[in-house]
Design an enzyme around this catalytic site. Structure first.
Site, mmCIF file in Angstrom:
data_model
loop_
_atom_site.group_PDB
_atom_site.id
_atom_site.type_symbol
_atom_site.label_atom_id
_atom_site.label_comp_id
_atom_site.label_asym_id
_atom_site.label_seq_id
_atom_site.Cartn_x
_atom_site.Cartn_y
_atom_site.Cartn_z
ATOM 1 N N ASP A 1 0.520 -1.179 0.039
ATOM 2 C CA ASP A 1 -0.117 -0.072 -0.446
ATOM 3 C C ASP A 1 0.734 1.116 -0.171
ATOM 4 O O ASP A 1 2.061 1.146 0.335
ATOM 5 C CB ASP A 1 -0.480 -0.228 1.012
ATOM 6 C CG ASP A 1 -2.148 0.744 0.884
ATOM 7 O OD1 ASP A 1 -3.300 0.148 1.079
ATOM 8 O OD2 ASP A 1 -2.041 2.452 1.405
ATOM 9 N N ASN B 1 -13.141 -3.423 2.217
ATOM 10 C CA ASN B 1 -14.040 -2.361 2.525
ATOM 11 C C ASN B 1 -15.047 -2.504 1.517
ATOM 12 O O ASN B 1 -14.559 -2.618 0.080
ATOM 13 C CB ASN B 1 -13.262 -0.733 2.757
ATOM 14 C CG ASN B 1 -12.191 -0.595 3.869
ATOM 15 O OD1 ASN B 1 -12.593 -1.245 4.930
ATOM 16 N ND2 ASN B 1 -11.305 -0.262 3.877
ATOM 17 N N HIS C 1 -10.164 -5.164 -3.762
ATOM 18 C CA HIS C 1 -8.900 -6.028 -3.093
ATOM 19 C C HIS C 1 -8.686 -5.693 -1.656
ATOM 20 O O HIS C 1 -10.415 -5.681 -1.087
ATOM 21 C CB HIS C 1 -7.804 -4.935 -3.164
ATOM 22 C CG HIS C 1 -8.694 -3.390 -2.352
ATOM 23 N ND1 HIS C 1 -9.483 -2.652 -3.718
ATOM 24 C CD2 HIS C 1 -8.168 -2.102 -1.229
ATOM 25 C CE1 HIS C 1 -9.492 -1.078 -2.347
ATOM 26 N NE2 HIS C 1 -8.822 -1.658 -1.367
HETATM 27 P P1 5GP Z 1 -9.677 1.327 0.413
HETATM 28 O O1 5GP Z 1 -10.075 2.800 0.983
HETATM 29 O O2 5GP Z 1 -9.956 1.564 -1.285
HETATM 30 O O3 5GP Z 1 -10.111 -0.238 1.118
HETATM 31 O O4 5GP Z 1 -7.849 1.386 0.039
HETATM 32 C C1 5GP Z 1 -7.438 1.528 -0.739
HETATM 33 C C2 5GP Z 1 -5.515 1.610 -0.546
HETATM 34 O O5 5GP Z 1 -5.322 2.049 -2.233
HETATM 35 C C3 5GP Z 1 -6.023 2.323 0.168
HETATM 36 O O6 5GP Z 1 -5.617 2.018 1.505
HETATM 37 C C4 5GP Z 1 -4.417 3.606 -0.522
HETATM 38 O O7 5GP Z 1 -3.758 3.895 0.820
HETATM 39 C C5 5GP Z 1 -4.350 1.970 -1.584
HETATM 40 N N1 5GP Z 1 -3.596 3.527 -2.392
HETATM 41 C C6 5GP Z 1 -4.383 4.578 -3.453
HETATM 42 N N2 5GP Z 1 -3.737 4.856 -4.515
HETATM 43 C C7 5GP Z 1 -3.057 3.734 -4.764
HETATM 44 C C8 5GP Z 1 -1.768 3.474 -5.256
HETATM 45 O O8 5GP Z 1 -0.994 4.223 -6.854
HETATM 46 N N3 5GP Z 1 -0.308 2.614 -5.679
HETATM 47 C C9 5GP Z 1 -0.873 1.772 -4.322
HETATM 48 N N4 5GP Z 1 0.264 1.352 -3.666
HETATM 49 N N5 5GP Z 1 -1.551 2.169 -3.447
HETATM 50 C C10 5GP Z 1 -2.496 2.870 -3.529
#
Ligand code: 5GP
Length: 108
Positions: free
Chosen positions: A26, A81, A94
Site C-alpha cells: 500500500d 471495505n 482488494h
Molecule cells: P480502500 O480505501 O479502497 O479500502 O483502500 C485503497 C487503498 O489503496 C488505500 O489504503 C490507499 O492507501 C491505497 N492506494 C491508493 N492509491 C494507490 C496507489 O497508487 N498505489 C498503491 N500502492 N496504493 C494505493
C-alpha cells in the site's frame, strides 16, 4: 486505478504476481505490513462478485495468509471495505493485509 497497477502501467512494489492475482505494498501503509491483494479481473467491490468469482476470491484469501507467513506474521488482519461508507476509496476489489502491530476491535 488498480487496473493500471495490475497491468504495470502505474508502478508499484509488488510482493506477488500470478495469472489471476497481483499483490503490492500500500502506498500509504496503515501498519508496518500493509499489502493489497487484488484479483486481476475488474470487480468493483465485493458486492459485485458472483459465484463464478468464488475460486479467485479463495485464491486471494489464501494468498493473504501466504504473504503473512512470508512476513513472519502470526497475528494479522485481513480487511475488505465494501462501499464508500465502509471506507472504500478505490473501486477495484482488494483485500488489505495488515500486520506488525496490535489492532483494536471493533474497527472504527
Ligand atoms: P480502500 O480505501 O479502497 O479500502 O483502500 C485503497 C487503498 O489503496 C488505500 O489504503 C490507499 O492507501 C491505497 N492506494 C491508493 N492509491 C494507490 C496507489 O497508487 N498505489 C498503491 N500502492 N496504493 C494505493
Amino acid at each position: 486505478m488498480f487496473c493500471k497497477i495490475v497491468s504495470g502501467e502505474i508502478p508499484s512494489r509488488k510482493v506477488h504476481e500470478d495469472e489471476r492475482i497481483v499483490a503490492f505494498e500500500d502506498i500509504a501503509p496503515k501498519a508496518p505490513t500493509h499489502v493489497l491483494i487484488v484479483p486481476r479481473k475488474h470487480i468493483s467491490k465485493l458486492d459485485e462478485a458472483s459465484a463464478e468469482d468464488a475460486s479467485v476470491l479463495g485464491d486471494v484469501a489464501l494468498r493473504a495468509a501466504a504473504i503473512a507467513r512470508e512476513h513472519g506474521l502470526e497475528d494479522y488482519r485481513v480487511v475488505v471495505n465494501n462501499g464508500a461508507g465502509a471506507g472504500q476509496s478505490v473501486f477495484h476489489l482488494h483485500f488489505h493485509l495488515l500486520g506488525g502491530r496490535n489492532f483494536s476491535w471493533p474497527p472504527g
